[in-house]
Design an enzyme around this catalytic site. Structure first.
Site, mmCIF file in Angstrom:
data_model
loop_
_atom_site.group_PDB
_atom_site.id
_atom_site.type_symbol
_atom_site.label_atom_id
_atom_site.label_comp_id
_atom_site.label_asym_id
_atom_site.label_seq_id
_atom_site.Cartn_x
_atom_site.Cartn_y
_atom_site.Cartn_z
ATOM 1 N N ASP A 1 4.714 4.095 -6.176
ATOM 2 C CA ASP A 1 3.925 3.882 -7.389
ATOM 3 C C ASP A 1 4.810 4.121 -8.585
ATOM 4 O O ASP A 1 5.747 4.917 -8.525
ATOM 5 C CB ASP A 1 2.689 4.799 -7.408
ATOM 6 C CG ASP A 1 1.573 4.232 -8.274
ATOM 7 O OD1 ASP A 1 1.789 4.104 -9.493
ATOM 8 O OD2 ASP A 1 0.509 3.888 -7.735
ATOM 9 N N CYS B 1 -14.532 -3.625 -9.004
ATOM 10 C CA CYS B 1 -14.385 -4.926 -8.335
ATOM 11 C C CYS B 1 -15.426 -5.965 -8.738
ATOM 12 O O CYS B 1 -15.057 -7.008 -9.281
ATOM 13 C CB CYS B 1 -14.421 -4.730 -6.824
ATOM 14 S SG CYS B 1 -12.987 -3.840 -6.233
HETATM 15 N N1 LIG Z 1 -11.034 -0.372 -5.542
HETATM 16 C C1 LIG Z 1 -11.646 -1.062 -4.603
HETATM 17 O O1 LIG Z 1 -12.691 -0.679 -4.080
HETATM 18 C C2 LIG Z 1 -11.056 -2.366 -4.128
HETATM 19 C C3 LIG Z 1 -11.562 -2.970 -2.962
HETATM 20 C C4 LIG Z 1 -11.002 -4.172 -2.529
HETATM 21 C C5 LIG Z 1 -9.972 -4.757 -3.259
HETATM 22 N N2 LIG Z 1 -9.529 -4.164 -4.401
HETATM 23 C C6 LIG Z 1 -8.419 -4.801 -5.124
HETATM 24 O O2 LIG Z 1 -7.219 -4.093 -4.793
HETATM 25 C C7 LIG Z 1 -6.335 -4.037 -5.927
HETATM 26 C C8 LIG Z 1 -6.015 -2.605 -6.275
HETATM 27 O O3 LIG Z 1 -7.202 -1.960 -6.655
HETATM 28 P P1 LIG Z 1 -7.282 -0.371 -6.847
HETATM 29 O O4 LIG Z 1 -8.674 -0.046 -7.173
HETATM 30 O O5 LIG Z 1 -6.626 0.306 -5.690
HETATM 31 O O6 LIG Z 1 -6.345 -0.225 -8.156
HETATM 32 P P2 LIG Z 1 -5.865 1.096 -8.905
HETATM 33 O O7 LIG Z 1 -5.833 0.763 -10.333
HETATM 34 O O8 LIG Z 1 -6.643 2.274 -8.421
HETATM 35 O O9 LIG Z 1 -4.356 1.297 -8.379
HETATM 36 C C9 LIG Z 1 -3.288 0.438 -8.660
HETATM 37 C C10 LIG Z 1 -1.996 1.247 -8.583
HETATM 38 O O10 LIG Z 1 -0.880 0.370 -8.654
HETATM 39 C C11 LIG Z 1 0.158 1.031 -9.363
HETATM 40 N N3 LIG Z 1 1.164 0.046 -9.810
HETATM 41 C C12 LIG Z 1 1.059 -0.866 -10.810
HETATM 42 N N4 LIG Z 1 2.190 -1.616 -10.870
HETATM 43 C C13 LIG Z 1 3.017 -1.179 -9.881
HETATM 44 C C14 LIG Z 1 4.327 -1.559 -9.423
HETATM 45 N N5 LIG Z 1 5.022 -2.545 -10.004
HETATM 46 N N6 LIG Z 1 4.860 -0.901 -8.379
HETATM 47 C C15 LIG Z 1 4.169 0.109 -7.778
HETATM 48 N N7 LIG Z 1 2.946 0.509 -8.167
HETATM 49 C C16 LIG Z 1 2.375 -0.121 -9.204
HETATM 50 C C17 LIG Z 1 -0.597 1.731 -10.483
HETATM 51 O O11 LIG Z 1 0.159 2.769 -11.059
HETATM 52 C C18 LIG Z 1 -1.831 2.241 -9.736
HETATM 53 O O12 LIG Z 1 -1.624 3.547 -9.197
HETATM 54 C C19 LIG Z 1 -7.054 -4.819 -7.036
HETATM 55 O O13 LIG Z 1 -6.631 -6.155 -6.991
HETATM 56 C C20 LIG Z 1 -8.522 -4.722 -6.631
HETATM 57 O O14 LIG Z 1 -9.282 -5.792 -7.138
HETATM 58 C C21 LIG Z 1 -10.031 -2.994 -4.836
#
Ligand SMILES: NC(=O)c1ccc[n+]([C@@H]2O[C@H](COP(=O)([O-])OP(=O)(O)OC[C@H]3O[C@@H](n4cnc5c(N)ncnc54)[C@H](O)[C@@H]3O)[C@@H](O)[C@H]2O)c1
Length: 435
Positions: free
Chosen positions: A30, A258
């Site tokens: 991260d 989402c």
């Molecule tokens: N939250 C959910 O319930 C859920 C369910 C299904 C799908 N999704 C999808 O999954 C994806 C992630 O969602 P989330 O809720 O986990 O997001 P989040 O915002 O909780 O986490 C994203 C993480 O990525 C990190 N990051 C950003 N750029 C980066 C890079 N270049 N290298 C390494 N790390 C980096 C950020 O610092 C952050 O910690 C989204 O596309 C979301 O739509 C989310």
């Protein structure tokens, strides 16, 4: 297998932990140093039931590591899973900037044999777009796989370990087979599709579920108007296997990280492709109105909310998570304070995150008792267990009069009817007034 996961948010961290649990060697990366520091101490930066225990045990077993260094993490990886955020952009489309940066980051250090997997929710065509970015930087053909995620916050570990299905979309047969192999220990049905179909499955699923919620909320509003009970109606509908029981809980609308953004992103894709997806526009409109429902009802009851003290129980967008993204509590607190009400909010885990979004407009309390003391009315916003199990007579003793606007239909009718003095306004059911 040696797997690198980019992004340690709700999806990346749950995925990384579960993949290590089933025997893989996982390194999570991260760019947020604070998160990685916490994780390296065996502490989860997010609240997710069961996550921290698995995190600690797999770190101790040497199967799970965390770093901010792409170089260190990617050198050995056979599979790189990208799970960075794809938030809503200004025009409603998914903002792909984190993904673009991730693509550039990995292209410097990955090997030619590495498979790149996009787990983030992305519009149709994004896998191809990201593939081109990586190939431009690394100079060789990249094996791409679309592997959308379906976990729910609050039960992320359970949903990953016992998923209904795993969708693997790729034009590269060998890469798809390797992904199947990676997931084999989970023993979950795998659906192999084209990349574009996999991307579409995720949006189509979320938009369908959001529409199901808006549909039952409209039925609830109609039930209130005609004197029917939406819970009985939902039960009767849900027993039909073609409909199913899930996502038929009437309430104050969907929220979270989402549904709101994914519905808007799909609508944007439809518009870009000349498709008038009018039903999705209604799904969004109904949800926007539904979020204000408790305020509308309170205004009807009190006439004005100026100077009224409101206890708001629950801030997170749903129970068992500390996530505040697009939580209905944000709309409600803004409407209430805008109308001159004083809001005393309680949530068992989301206050820290709520403070960052809602700020000082409301007073944060550390218990239900504290929130309701001296309140004119209670708004139930999140159906936390301690809210559902609350002793109503104890609440009544702390309030001027026990008036509850329940946005989540938390209480059994008998529990309400056992009260000596209560005004109870549920969603989609007749109110109960005992004086
Ligand atoms: N939250 C959910 O319930 C859920 C369910 C299904 C799908 N999704 C999808 O999954 C994806 C992630 O969602 P989330 O809720 O986990 O997001 P989040 O915002 O909780 O986490 C994203 C993480 O990525 C990190 N990051 C950003 N750029 C980066 C890079 N270049 N290298 C390494 N790390 C980096 C950020 O610092 C952050 O910690 C989204 O596309 C979301 O739509 C989310």
């Amino acid at each position: 297998m040696k797997i690198a996961v980019l992004g340690t948010g709700y999806v990346g961290l749950s995925t990384g932990v579960c993949l290590s649990e089933i025997g893989h060697h996982v390194i999570c990366i991260d760019i947020n140093e604070e998160k990685i520091q916490l994780l390296n101490q065996g502490r989860s930066p997010i609240y997710e039931p069961g996550l921290e225990e698995l995190l600690v045990s797999n770190m101790s077993a040497g199967k799970l590591n965390f770093t901010t260094s792409h170089q260190k993490a990617l050198a050995e990886a056979e599979i790189i899973i990208i799970a960075v955020g794809t938030p809503q952009g200004e025009d409603g489309a998914a903002d792909l900037s984190y993904l673009e940066q991730a693509a550039k980051d990995i292209s410097k250090y990955m090997k030619e044999s590495t498979i790149v997997v996009i787990k983030s929710t992305v519009p149709v065509g994004t896998n191809d777009y990201i593939k081109k970015i990586i190939e431009t930087h690394c100079g060789y053909r990249v094996k791409m796989v679309s592997n959308p995620e379906f976990l729910r916050q609050g039960s992320a570990i359970q949903d990953t370990m016992f998923a209904d299905r795993i969708v693997i979309g790729s034009e590269d047969k060998a890469a798809a087979e390797k992904m199947k192999e990676m997931y084999r220990p989970l023993n979950v049905p795998v659906l192999l599709t084209s990349t574009k179909s996999a991307e579409m499955i995720k949006y189509a699923s979320n938009a369908f579920l959001a529409t199901k919620i808006s549909y039952i909320n409209e039925i609830a509003n109609l039930c209130e108007a005609v004197g029917a009970d939406v819970e009985d109606v939902a039960k009767g509908m849900g027993k039909d296997k073609r409909i199913g029981e899930a996502f038929l809980n009437a309430g104050i609308g969907y929220g979270g990280s989402c549904f709101p953004k994914d519905v808007k992103a799909l609508l944007h894709t439809a518009g870009q492709n000349g498709v008038n997806f009018a039903m999705l526009k209604e799904t969004i409109r109904v949800n926007d109105v539904q979020r204000e429902l408790l305020v509308t009802k309170a205004l009807k009851r009190f006439g004005s909310l100026q100077g009224k003290r409101i206890a708001l129980l629950g801030l997170a967008f749903k129970p068992e998570t500390d996530d505040m993204r697009e939580a209905p509590s944000i709309t409600l607190t803004s409407a209430l304070t805008g109308l001159g009400a004083e809001v005393f909010a309680y949530d068992p885990v989301a206050i820290e995150n709520a403070r960052k979004i809602i700020g000082d407009r409301v007073k944060y309390t550390t218990s239900i008792d504290e929130a309701v003391s001296g309140a004119d009315a209670i708004f139930i916003v999140t159906e936390w267990k301690d809210v559902k199990q609350v002793d109503l007579e104890v609440l009544a003793a702390k309030m001027k009069q026990l008036i509850i606007f329940d946005g989540r239909n938390c209480f059994d009718e008998n529990k309400i009817k056992a009260c000596s003095n209560i005004e109870y306004y549920p969603v989609g059911k007749p109110p109960i007034i005992i004086q």
